[in-house]
Design a protein around this motif. Structure first.
Motif, PDB file in Angstrom:
ATOM      1  N   LYS A   1      23.768 -73.258 -58.238  1.00 18.20           N
ATOM      2  CA  LYS A   1      22.583 -73.166 -59.073  1.00 18.20           C
ATOM      3  C   LYS A   1      23.030 -73.290 -60.515  1.00 18.20           C
ATOM      4  O   LYS A   1      23.960 -72.615 -60.945  1.00 18.20           O
TER       5      LYS A   1
ATOM      6  N   PHE B   1      22.713 -78.459 -52.930  1.00 20.01           N
ATOM      7  CA  PHE B   1      23.764 -78.426 -51.931  1.00 20.01           C
ATOM      8  C   PHE B   1      24.771 -79.531 -52.162  1.00 20.01           C
ATOM      9  O   PHE B   1      24.437 -80.636 -52.596  1.00 20.01           O
TER      10      PHE B   1
ATOM     11  N   ASN C   1      26.051 -69.396 -60.070  1.00 17.19           N
ATOM     12  CA  ASN C   1      26.686 -68.880 -58.867  1.00 17.19           C
ATOM     13  C   ASN C   1      26.925 -70.012 -57.894  1.00 17.19           C
ATOM     14  O   ASN C   1      26.413 -71.129 -58.092  1.00 17.19           O
TER      15      ASN C   1
ATOM     16  N   GLN D   1      27.247 -70.697 -53.609  1.00 21.74           N
ATOM     17  CA  GLN D   1      27.096 -70.154 -52.272  1.00 21.74           C
ATOM     18  C   GLN D   1      27.734 -71.103 -51.278  1.00 21.74           C
ATOM     19  O   GLN D   1      27.826 -72.304 -51.525  1.00 21.74           O
TER      20      GLN D   1
ATOM     21  N   PHE E   1      15.084 -71.641 -64.336  1.00 18.83           N
ATOM     22  CA  PHE E   1      14.753 -71.412 -62.933  1.00 18.83           C
ATOM     23  C   PHE E   1      15.040 -72.708 -62.200  1.00 18.83           C
ATOM     24  O   PHE E   1      14.224 -73.605 -62.169  1.00 18.83           O
ATOM     25  N   GLN E   2      16.217 -72.832 -61.628  1.00 14.66           N
ATOM     26  CA  GLN E   2      16.632 -74.105 -61.058  1.00 14.66           C
ATOM     27  C   GLN E   2      16.781 -74.037 -59.556  1.00 14.66           C
ATOM     28  O   GLN E   2      17.043 -72.990 -58.988  1.00 14.66           O
ATOM     29  N   LYS E   3      16.630 -75.178 -58.961  1.00 15.27           N
ATOM     30  CA  LYS E   3      16.799 -75.260 -57.520  1.00 15.27           C
ATOM     31  C   LYS E   3      18.276 -75.112 -57.170  1.00 15.27           C
ATOM     32  O   LYS E   3      19.158 -75.344 -57.967  1.00 15.27           O
ATOM     33  N   LEU E   4      18.508 -74.715 -55.963  1.00  9.30           N
ATOM     34  CA  LEU E   4      19.859 -74.636 -55.428  1.00  9.30           C
ATOM     35  C   LEU E   4      20.232 -76.021 -54.915  1.00  9.30           C
ATOM     36  O   LEU E   4      19.525 -76.570 -54.061  1.00  9.30           O
TER      37      LEU E   4
END
Lengths: 113, 112
Positions: free
Chosen positions: B92, B102, B31, B33, B97-100
């Motif tokens: 992501k 930026f 996804n 953001q 299970f990964q960090k977002l």
């Protein structure tokens, strides 16, 4: 108001010193993130905790450490501070950490002189 | 590791002009953001895109997620002075299970 609380808002300290930044996540959020933003720079991911355990690590210096406590608040410890550590440190939280929207606190401004 | 780049780094427009920022990831994203950070403020969530090719609108803002889920764009129509700030995308990875992560951000300045 995002619901994420950070203290202190501003901090001035000398090189070589140690400081602790504190963060209370939104009610019910299990995951806490720490980001560093230098002047006019982007958001550098430091570390993420989920329900008390470290989940992901970014470009965090060895002089820095963090933890998340059983009540889910988190602390970021910065030691042997250097001038280049001066930055805005953001804490953010999310419900689970799995790609959800993250909510940022207002940040802690650290100035190292 | 995953890298997310944004262009341009900075843009100065006259009020009423359109503005677009582009976000490119080195890896496929689950996804994307978008966040806005006003001067002196903290990043605030704007929107999340999940599906390949997805387009979402918020008033004058249009967000797109690329077909390959590696890029995204934010377009503002007829900018206003209230649009001033830095716009960040955050992605992501599509594994585990990964960090977002930026993006580098695009700083927008709007002159009246």
């Amino acid at each position: 108001d995002s619901g994420v609380t950070q203290t202190p808002k501003h901090l001035i300290t000398a090189t070589g010193q140690r400081v602790t930044l504190r963060c209370s996540p939104r009610s019910g959020d299990l995951s806490v993130y720490w980001y560093q933003q230098s002047l006019d720079q982007g958001l550098q991911f430091l570390i993420q905790y989920y329900n008390g355990e470290e989940r992901a690590k970014g470009n965090i210096l060895e002089r820095f450490s963090a933890q998340q406590f059983p009540d889910l608040h988190s602390e970021l410890n910065l030691s042997s501070l250097e001038l280049g550590d001066s930055a805005l440190y953001f804490c953010a939280s999310t419900r689970t950490g799995e790609g959800n929207t993250i909510y940022f606190g207002e940040g802690s401004w650290l100035t190292v002189v | 590791g995953q890298q997310v780049m944004q262009i341009p780094q900075y843009q100065h427009v006259q009020e009423g002009e359109d503005f677009t920022t582009y976000c490119n990831s080195s890896t496929t994203l689950s996804n994307i953001q978008w966040y806005k950070q006003r001067p002196g403020g903290h990043p605030v969530f704007l929107i999340q895109l999940v599906k390949s090719g997805e387009v979402k609108k918020q008033k004058r803002l249009t967000f797109q997620f690329g077909e390959a889920k590696k890029n995204s764009s934010l377009h503002i129509t007829a900018t206003q002075t209230t649009d001033v700030g830095t716009y960040f995308c955050a992605g992501k990875e599509n594994t585990g299970f990964q960090k977002l992560v930026f993006g580098t951000g695009t700083r927008l300045l709007v002159s009246p």
